[in-house]
Every structure is written in C-alpha cells, then in structure tokens.
Scaffold this motif. Structure first.
Motif, PDB file in Angstrom:
ATOM      1  N   LEU A  65       0.826  -1.211   0.000  1.00 12.06           N
ATOM      2  CA  LEU A  65       0.000   0.000   0.000  1.00 12.06           C
ATOM      3  C   LEU A  65       0.862   1.264   0.000  1.00 12.06           C
ATOM      4  N   THR A  66       1.973   1.233   0.712  1.00 10.69           N
ATOM      5  CA  THR A  66       2.889   2.377   0.707  1.00 10.69           C
ATOM      6  C   THR A  66       3.502   2.562  -0.684  1.00 10.69           C
ATOM      7  N   ARG A  67       3.902   1.471  -1.321  1.00 12.24           N
ATOM      8  CA  ARG A  67       4.461   1.557  -2.677  1.00 12.24           C
ATOM      9  C   ARG A  67       3.438   2.083  -3.674  1.00 12.24           C
ATOM     10  N   LEU A  68       2.153   1.867  -3.379  1.00  8.66           N
ATOM     11  CA  LEU A  68       1.083   2.347  -4.260  1.00  8.66           C
ATOM     12  C   LEU A  68       0.629   3.758  -3.899  1.00  8.66           C
ATOM     13  N   GLY A  69       1.341   4.405  -2.992  1.00  7.82           N
ATOM     14  CA  GLY A  69       1.082   5.806  -2.693  1.00  7.82           C
ATOM     15  C   GLY A  69       0.258   6.087  -1.459  1.00  7.82           C
ATOM     16  N   ALA A  70      -0.145   5.056  -0.734  1.00  7.71           N
ATOM     17  CA  ALA A  70      -0.891   5.274   0.511  1.00  7.71           C
ATOM     18  C   ALA A  70       0.088   5.623   1.627  1.00  7.71           C
ATOM     19  N   GLU A  71      -0.419   6.306   2.633  1.00 10.22           N
ATOM     20  CA  GLU A  71       0.393   6.674   3.791  1.00 10.22           C
ATOM     21  C   GLU A  71      -0.188   6.020   5.038  1.00 10.22           C
ATOM     22  N   PRO A  72       0.672   5.658   6.007  1.00 10.71           N
ATOM     23  CA  PRO A  72       0.133   5.131   7.264  1.00 10.71           C
ATOM     24  C   PRO A  72      -0.908   6.101   7.815  1.00 10.71           C
ATOM     25  N   TYR A  73      -2.012   5.542   8.293  1.00  7.17           N
ATOM     26  CA  TYR A  73      -3.140   6.370   8.722  1.00  7.17           C
ATOM     27  C   TYR A  73      -3.476   6.141  10.187  1.00  7.17           C
ATOM     28  N   GLN A  74      -3.829   4.917  10.537  1.00  4.93           N
ATOM     29  CA  GLN A  74      -4.218   4.605  11.910  1.00  4.93           C
ATOM     30  C   GLN A  74      -3.430   3.393  12.396  1.00  4.93           C
ATOM     31  N   SER A  75      -3.235   3.326  13.714  1.00  2.00           N
ATOM     32  CA  SER A  75      -2.564   2.191  14.318  1.00  2.00           C
ATOM     33  C   SER A  75      -3.182   1.955  15.691  1.00  2.00           C
ATOM     34  N   TRP A  76      -3.575   0.738  15.964  1.00  3.93           N
ATOM     35  CA  TRP A  76      -4.123   0.380  17.271  1.00  3.93           C
ATOM     36  C   TRP A  76      -3.716  -1.052  17.565  1.00  3.93           C
ATOM     37  N   GLU A  77      -4.053  -1.533  18.740  1.00  3.59           N
ATOM     38  CA  GLU A  77      -3.574  -2.830  19.196  1.00  3.59           C
ATOM     39  C   GLU A  77      -3.800  -3.939  18.180  1.00  3.59           C
ATOM     40  N   HIS A  78      -4.960  -3.963  17.549  1.00  3.14           N
ATOM     41  CA  HIS A  78      -5.308  -5.077  16.665  1.00  3.14           C
ATOM     42  C   HIS A  78      -5.300  -4.718  15.190  1.00  3.14           C
ATOM     43  N   GLY A  79      -4.871  -3.505  14.815  1.00  2.34           N
ATOM     44  CA  GLY A  79      -4.946  -3.165  13.404  1.00  2.34           C
ATOM     45  C   GLY A  79      -4.088  -1.997  12.974  1.00  2.34           C
ATOM     46  N   ARG A  80      -4.018  -1.862  11.667  1.00  2.00           N
ATOM     47  CA  ARG A  80      -3.299  -0.765  11.022  1.00  2.00           C
ATOM     48  C   ARG A  80      -4.095  -0.361   9.784  1.00  2.00           C
ATOM     49  N   SER A  81      -3.893   0.883   9.342  1.00  3.04           N
ATOM     50  CA  SER A  81      -4.516   1.301   8.087  1.00  3.04           C
ATOM     51  C   SER A  81      -3.585   2.232   7.325  1.00  3.04           C
ATOM     52  N   TRP A  82      -3.820   2.293   6.022  1.00  6.34           N
ATOM     53  CA  TRP A  82      -3.079   3.156   5.101  1.00  6.34           C
ATOM     54  C   TRP A  82      -4.099   3.881   4.242  1.00  6.34           C
ATOM     55  N   ARG A  83      -3.838   5.168   3.960  1.00  3.78           N
ATOM     56  CA  ARG A  83      -4.831   6.018   3.290  1.00  3.78           C
ATOM     57  C   ARG A  83      -4.201   6.760   2.116  1.00  3.78           C
ATOM     58  N   TRP A  84      -5.005   6.894   1.065  1.00 10.77           N
ATOM     59  CA  TRP A  84      -4.630   7.706  -0.084  1.00 10.77           C
ATOM     60  C   TRP A  84      -5.283   9.063   0.048  1.00 10.77           C
ATOM     61  N   MET A  85      -4.499  10.092  -0.199  1.00  8.96           N
ATOM     62  CA  MET A  85      -5.027  11.453  -0.193  1.00  8.96           C
ATOM     63  C   MET A  85      -5.026  11.948  -1.630  1.00  8.96           C
ATOM     64  N   PRO A  86      -5.881  12.821  -2.064  1.00  6.61           N
ATOM     65  CA  PRO A  86      -6.703  13.657  -1.199  1.00  6.61           C
ATOM     66  C   PRO A  86      -8.086  13.082  -0.887  1.00  6.61           C
ATOM     67  N   ASP A  87      -8.501  11.985  -1.556  1.00  6.88           N
ATOM     68  CA  ASP A  87      -9.889  11.559  -1.335  1.00  6.88           C
ATOM     69  C   ASP A  87     -10.094  10.796  -0.039  1.00  6.88           C
ATOM     70  N   GLY A  88      -9.036  10.264   0.553  1.00  7.90           N
ATOM     71  CA  GLY A  88      -9.145   9.654   1.874  1.00  7.90           C
ATOM     72  C   GLY A  88      -9.524   8.189   1.902  1.00  7.90           C
ATOM     73  N   THR A  89      -9.611   7.531   0.753  1.00  6.21           N
ATOM     74  CA  THR A  89      -9.891   6.101   0.734  1.00  6.21           C
ATOM     75  C   THR A  89      -8.773   5.374   1.484  1.00  6.21           C
ATOM     76  N   TYR A  90      -9.142   4.383   2.297  1.00 13.68           N
ATOM     77  CA  TYR A  90      -8.117   3.680   3.061  1.00 13.68           C
ATOM     78  C   TYR A  90      -8.379   2.187   3.145  1.00 13.68           C
ATOM     79  N   VAL A  91      -7.310   1.445   3.467  1.00 16.34           N
ATOM     80  CA  VAL A  91      -7.354  -0.002   3.645  1.00 16.34           C
ATOM     81  C   VAL A  91      -6.910  -0.310   5.064  1.00 16.34           C
TER      82      VAL A  91
END
Length: 130
Positions: free
Chosen positions: A25-51
């Motif tokens: 996801l980082t190689r595809l242009g997403a940036e780390p977005y959220q991190s918590w005990e059981h998960g992580r997410s990556w988000r594309w800007m400017p529209d904010g879609t995330y995985v």
C-alpha cells in the motif's frame, strides 16, 4: 472522488499482514493512517480512501480462502509496465508470491498487463499496468 470509503481485511497475523500489505500500500502511494492494538490502516489522499488490516479478537478461522464465497481479490492500478515489473521484483521480499507464472504478465488476457500476487495468508491482489 472515489465512492469507495475503505476496505477492511481481517487477518490471522497482524505483524505478517503489516509487512506485506504495509509495503504494498505504501508503494502504491498510501500513507500510514491509523494504528491500534489489533490493526493498522493506510490512506490515499486527497480523497481519503483507506485499507485496514485487522487481527480482530472476534476472528473465526486462521486463513483466508479466496476461492470460497466472499472476497476473491483486490485490484490496484500501478502505473507503467516498468512500475509493474519493479513491484513484482520487490514483492517476494515482502511476503508476496507471483501467481500464474506461466502466463505472467498476461494472465488476465493478451490486452491486460497485470501481475497477480498472493500473500502468506492467501489474499490475492491484482496489480494492473496502464
């Protein structure tokens, strides 16, 4: 703006998923977005879609099966054929294996240049060149 808000994948091993999905996801242009005990997410800007990848305490089972009813794969645009080749070359170092090697890069048809990768947990991605 994409109508897609986010995708959440429940995974059996968060560190392993973070290694493979985080790299991709980082190689595809997403940036780390959220991190918590059981998960992580990556988000594309400017529209904010995330995985999201999450090892939920409510998870049942320990392996995704793409051939069962449910999600088969996610497909991402990756840019040029050269960009695709670079991702394919780097992928094994990050937990991804090339699928359909005998037909790569045209496993989706002679007019569709793509790579199909599978991670250690059985998730498939299709990386599509422009």
């Amino acid at each position: 703006m994409s109508p897609l808000h986010h995708i959440e994948l429940w995974v059996p091993d968060l560190p392993r998923a973070e290694r493979s999905w985080g790299w991709l996801l980082t190689r595809l242009g997403a940036e780390p977005y959220q991190s918590w005990e059981h998960g992580r997410s990556w988000r594309w800007m400017p529209d904010g879609t995330y995985v999201v990848v999450e090892q939920s305490p409510a998870l049942v089972g320990d392996r995704h099966e793409r051939r069962s009813p449910g999600l088969n794969h996610l497909a991402f645009r990756v840019g040029s054929p050269g960009d695709l080749d670079a991702l394919v070359a780097e992928a094994p170092d990050h937990g991804w294996a090339l699928m359909f090697t005998d037909r790569h890069p045209f496993a989706g048809g002679s007019e569709h240049r793509a790579a199909y990768l599978e991670d250690a947990d059985g998730y498939e991605v299709e990386l599509v060149a422009d």
